[in-house]
Scaffold this motif. Structure first.
Motif, PDB file in Angstrom:
ATOM      1  N   LEU A 125       3.370   1.125  -2.743  1.00 49.77           N
ATOM      2  CA  LEU A 125       3.596   2.511  -3.150  1.00 49.77           C
ATOM      3  C   LEU A 125       4.535   2.544  -4.341  1.00 49.77           C
ATOM      4  O   LEU A 125       5.629   1.978  -4.300  1.00 49.77           O
ATOM      5  N   CYS A 146       8.019   2.385   4.706  1.00 48.12           N
ATOM      6  CA  CYS A 146       7.933   1.672   3.430  1.00 48.12           C
ATOM      7  C   CYS A 146       9.285   1.058   3.055  1.00 48.12           C
ATOM      8  O   CYS A 146      10.308   1.739   3.069  1.00 48.12           O
ATOM      9  N   LEU A 191       6.505  15.419  -7.615  1.00 47.24           N
ATOM     10  CA  LEU A 191       6.409  14.026  -7.192  1.00 47.24           C
ATOM     11  C   LEU A 191       5.008  13.510  -7.488  1.00 47.24           C
ATOM     12  O   LEU A 191       4.023  14.221  -7.273  1.00 47.24           O
ATOM     13  N   ILE A 204       7.235   8.115   5.604  1.00 47.22           N
ATOM     14  CA  ILE A 204       6.377   9.125   4.974  1.00 47.22           C
ATOM     15  C   ILE A 204       5.321   9.613   5.959  1.00 47.22           C
ATOM     16  O   ILE A 204       4.683   8.806   6.646  1.00 47.22           O
ATOM     17  N   TRP A 226       6.603   5.373  -6.386  1.00 44.62           N
ATOM     18  CA  TRP A 226       7.105   6.734  -6.125  1.00 44.62           C
ATOM     19  C   TRP A 226       7.768   7.228  -7.409  1.00 44.62           C
ATOM     20  O   TRP A 226       8.736   6.647  -7.872  1.00 44.62           O
ATOM     21  N   ARG A 279       9.613   1.434  -6.302  1.00 48.84           N
ATOM     22  CA  ARG A 279       8.475   0.838  -5.612  1.00 48.84           C
ATOM     23  C   ARG A 279       8.820   0.434  -4.193  1.00 48.84           C
ATOM     24  O   ARG A 279       9.933  -0.023  -3.916  1.00 48.84           O
ATOM     25  N   ARG A 282      -3.854   8.022  -6.427  1.00 48.42           N
ATOM     26  CA  ARG A 282      -2.743   8.710  -7.081  1.00 48.42           C
ATOM     27  C   ARG A 282      -2.741  10.162  -6.618  1.00 48.42           C
ATOM     28  O   ARG A 282      -3.777  10.829  -6.636  1.00 48.42           O
ATOM     29  N   TRP A 324      -0.601   4.732  -4.678  1.00 50.43           N
ATOM     30  CA  TRP A 324      -0.809   3.737  -3.634  1.00 50.43           C
ATOM     31  C   TRP A 324      -1.806   2.702  -4.141  1.00 50.43           C
ATOM     32  O   TRP A 324      -2.825   3.052  -4.735  1.00 50.43           O
ATOM     33  N   THR A 375       2.753  10.038  -6.459  1.00 49.09           N
ATOM     34  CA  THR A 375       2.706   8.777  -5.726  1.00 49.09           C
ATOM     35  C   THR A 375       1.467   8.006  -6.150  1.00 49.09           C
ATOM     36  O   THR A 375       0.413   8.583  -6.394  1.00 49.09           O
TER      37      THR A 375
END
Length: 218
Positions: free
Chosen positions: A56, A205, A7, A117, A58, A45, A95, A11, A9
């Motif tokens: 965020l 989120c 994953l 999260i 994702w 998103r 990131r 932000w 992410t």
């Protein structure tokens, strides 16, 4: 298409007067171009209303080598004109790169309307118990809550922030505070483990762009 075993992410925060352009750029140019890179499986998103950072992105990726890999680094090093313009007014960029460790519940949804999260650190001395608690008790109980579905636990492949990320796909934001969710979290083991969390960040989120898959035309 590759299977997702990690994953990434991203932000981001942006001044309110630039949000409209920021979202247009992210939805129509930035996210589709990133998802088209080798190793990316899907991107979506979310917005965390009232929080900083607010936005965020994702990304499900093949493995933890994708984020530091040459394709993404080349893309970032050669920004488009629109990318350069938007980058000039971003206030926060973070990131993070995670390896999938535990995956429980329903099949993950590209259009999950909410993500809850939890970022956290834990003392090294309880890492084995922490993982055992999540695998054997915590996630299996929480994914049975009505309105909750898929859940993942991932350790960070880099150490710039909290080491662990746990994410729950929810049908609605109020699911997390429902009586069933409170009951699922009400165990002696959960109380013990949560008391040991450090540097904890929690985010609710809201989906703003459903999943874009690698190879999908927009």
């Amino acid at each position: 298409m590759s299977e997702a075993n990690a994953l990434m992410t991203a932000w981001t925060h942006v001044p309110p007067q630039h949000e409209e352009e920021f979202n247009a750029w992210y939805d129509t140019e930035h996210l589709p171009e990133i998802v088209a890179l080798p190793g990316f499986v899907l991107g979506r998103r979310y917005a965390c209303d009232g929080a900083t950072p607010k936005y965020l992105a994702w990304y499900d990726v093949a493995d933890e080598s994708v984020e530091p890999g040459p394709d993404l680094q080349r893309y970032v090093a050669q920004p488009t004109a629109w990318f350069r313009r938007v980058a000039g007014f971003l206030q926060h960029r973070e990131r993070m790169n995670f390896r999938l460790m535990c995956d429980v519940g329903e099949k993950p949804r590209a259009d999950a309307p909410w993500l809850y999260i939890v970022h956290t650190d834990i003392p090294d001395r309880i890492a084995d118990e922490y993982n055992d608690w999540y695998d054997r008790e915590h996630l299996p109980r929480l994914v049975t809550v009505p309105g909750a579905g898929h859940a993942v636990v991932t350790p960070c492949a880099q150490h710039a922030g909290p080491r662990y990320l746990t994410a729950y796909e929810l049908a609605a934001s109020e699911v997390w505070e429902s009586p069933a969710a409170h009951q699922a979290r009400k165990t002696a083991w959960t109380e013990k483990m949560r008391s040991l969390f450090q540097n904890t960040r929690r985010s609710m989120c809201r989906l703003i762009l459903p999943g874009v898959r690698h190879g999908q035309n927009r």
